[in-house]
Design a protein around this motif. Structure first.
Motif, PDB file in Angstrom:
ATOM      1  N   ALA A  42       1.035  -6.112  -7.121  1.00 31.93           N
ATOM      2  CA  ALA A  42       1.499  -6.451  -5.768  1.00 31.93           C
ATOM      3  C   ALA A  42       2.118  -7.841  -5.746  1.00 31.93           C
ATOM      4  N   GLU A  43       3.197  -7.961  -5.021  1.00 28.14           N
ATOM      5  CA  GLU A  43       3.854  -9.255  -4.870  1.00 28.14           C
ATOM      6  C   GLU A  43       3.005 -10.202  -4.024  1.00 28.14           C
ATOM      7  N   TYR A  44       2.280  -9.649  -3.069  1.00 29.74           N
ATOM      8  CA  TYR A  44       1.433 -10.428  -2.179  1.00 29.74           C
ATOM      9  C   TYR A  44       0.109  -9.686  -2.049  1.00 29.74           C
ATOM     10  N   ILE A  59      -2.025  -6.635   1.630  1.00 34.59           N
ATOM     11  CA  ILE A  59      -1.272  -6.305   0.419  1.00 34.59           C
ATOM     12  C   ILE A  59       0.163  -6.017   0.830  1.00 34.59           C
ATOM     13  N   GLY A  60       1.139  -6.606   0.116  1.00 35.03           N
ATOM     14  CA  GLY A  60       2.542  -6.383   0.435  1.00 35.03           C
ATOM     15  C   GLY A  60       3.421  -6.326  -0.795  1.00 35.03           C
ATOM     16  N   GLY A  66       8.623  -0.397  -7.146  1.00 34.12           N
ATOM     17  CA  GLY A  66       8.615   1.056  -7.295  1.00 34.12           C
ATOM     18  C   GLY A  66       7.379   1.697  -6.700  1.00 34.12           C
ATOM     19  N   HIS A  67       7.129   1.473  -5.430  1.00 39.56           N
ATOM     20  CA  HIS A  67       5.928   1.966  -4.749  1.00 39.56           C
ATOM     21  C   HIS A  67       6.054   3.458  -4.475  1.00 39.56           C
ATOM     22  N   ASP A  68       4.922   4.196  -4.622  1.00 35.64           N
ATOM     23  CA  ASP A  68       4.975   5.647  -4.421  1.00 35.64           C
ATOM     24  C   ASP A  68       4.601   6.074  -3.003  1.00 35.64           C
ATOM     25  N   ARG A 194       6.635  -5.364 -11.247  1.00 36.45           N
ATOM     26  CA  ARG A 194       6.938  -4.776  -9.950  1.00 36.45           C
ATOM     27  C   ARG A 194       7.790  -3.533 -10.072  1.00 36.45           C
ATOM     28  N   SER A 195       8.579  -3.437 -11.131  1.00 33.01           N
ATOM     29  CA  SER A 195       9.460  -2.280 -11.276  1.00 33.01           C
ATOM     30  C   SER A 195       8.743  -1.063 -11.835  1.00 33.01           C
ATOM     31  N   THR A 196       7.482  -1.217 -12.277  1.00 30.08           N
ATOM     32  CA  THR A 196       6.795  -0.106 -12.900  1.00 30.08           C
ATOM     33  C   THR A 196       6.201   0.869 -11.902  1.00 30.08           C
TER      34      THR A 196
END
Length: 198
Positions: A42-44, A59-60, A66-68, A194-196
């Motif tokens: 998570a970025e945040y 959580i952000g 690449g969020h599902d 983050r891209s995974t």
């Protein structure tokens, strides 16, 4: 006592999982493996402390993640760039005490120098008038509705324009000054992670 917003620590994940899954129908449940993926990517991911006790978390993710989540994908289909609040949870005994407002002030200060929009959703079916009022008081407005295929729950899709973003982009581009309050909330949130996806 004051509210302290800080980055999450890995040993707190069990407490956060319990807090999430006790929040009721307005928050989707989590399991330990998914929460650990959020922690890693998570970025945040920040928590609130009050009187030395963990009282909530937020959580952000940025729009390139690449969020599902189907709600996240909905925003991706409708907006080019945004910061997505996946979930905010405040312990029931602390609701109404300013923890949610402290979180939103913190996440906005993080997002507004990086993204033009703040995005989130509120579930409609669960008598969530307090949540809609809370978000409306922060300047969010509905930009659509979405029925989540995985749950059948209808969500009100909300955005807030971050007016500082344009000025920051015009003056600094992607080269923000190296100041503590501008550094990523999670140093571990490297672009490759983050891209995974989650």
């Amino acid at each position: 006592m004051s509210i302290v917003i800080r980055d999450v620590r890995e040993h707190e994940l069990d407490s956060i999982l319990a807090l999430n899954n006790a929040a009721g129908p307005s928050i989707l449940p989590l399991d330990a493996s998914r929460l650990k993926r959020f922690f890693d990517a998570a970025e945040y991911f920040r928590v609130a402390e009050r009187d030395g006790n963990l009282t909530g978390f937020l959580i952000g993710f940025g729009s390139n993640f690449g969020h599902d989540s189907s709600n996240f994908r909905w925003f991706r289909e409708h907006h080019e760039a945004f910061f997505y609040i996946d979930r905010i949870v405040v312990a029931s005994r602390r609701r109404g005490g300013g923890v949610g407002r402290a979180f939103y002030a913190d996440v906005q200060s993080y997002a507004e120098v990086r993204y033009p929009l703040l995005a989130c959703e509120v579930f409609i079916e669960h008598d969530n008038d307090p949540a809609r009022l809370f978000h409306g008081s922060f300047g969010f407005h509905e930009v659509g509705q979405h029925v989540m295929p995985e749950t059948g729950v209808r969500a009100s899709m909300l955005t807030k324009e971050l007016c500082s973003y344009t000025w920051v982009r015009d003056h600094y581009g992607d080269d923000l000054p190296d100041m503590p309050w501008l550094r990523r909330a999670r140093q571990a949130a490297a672009p490759a992670q983050r891209s995974t996806g989650t």
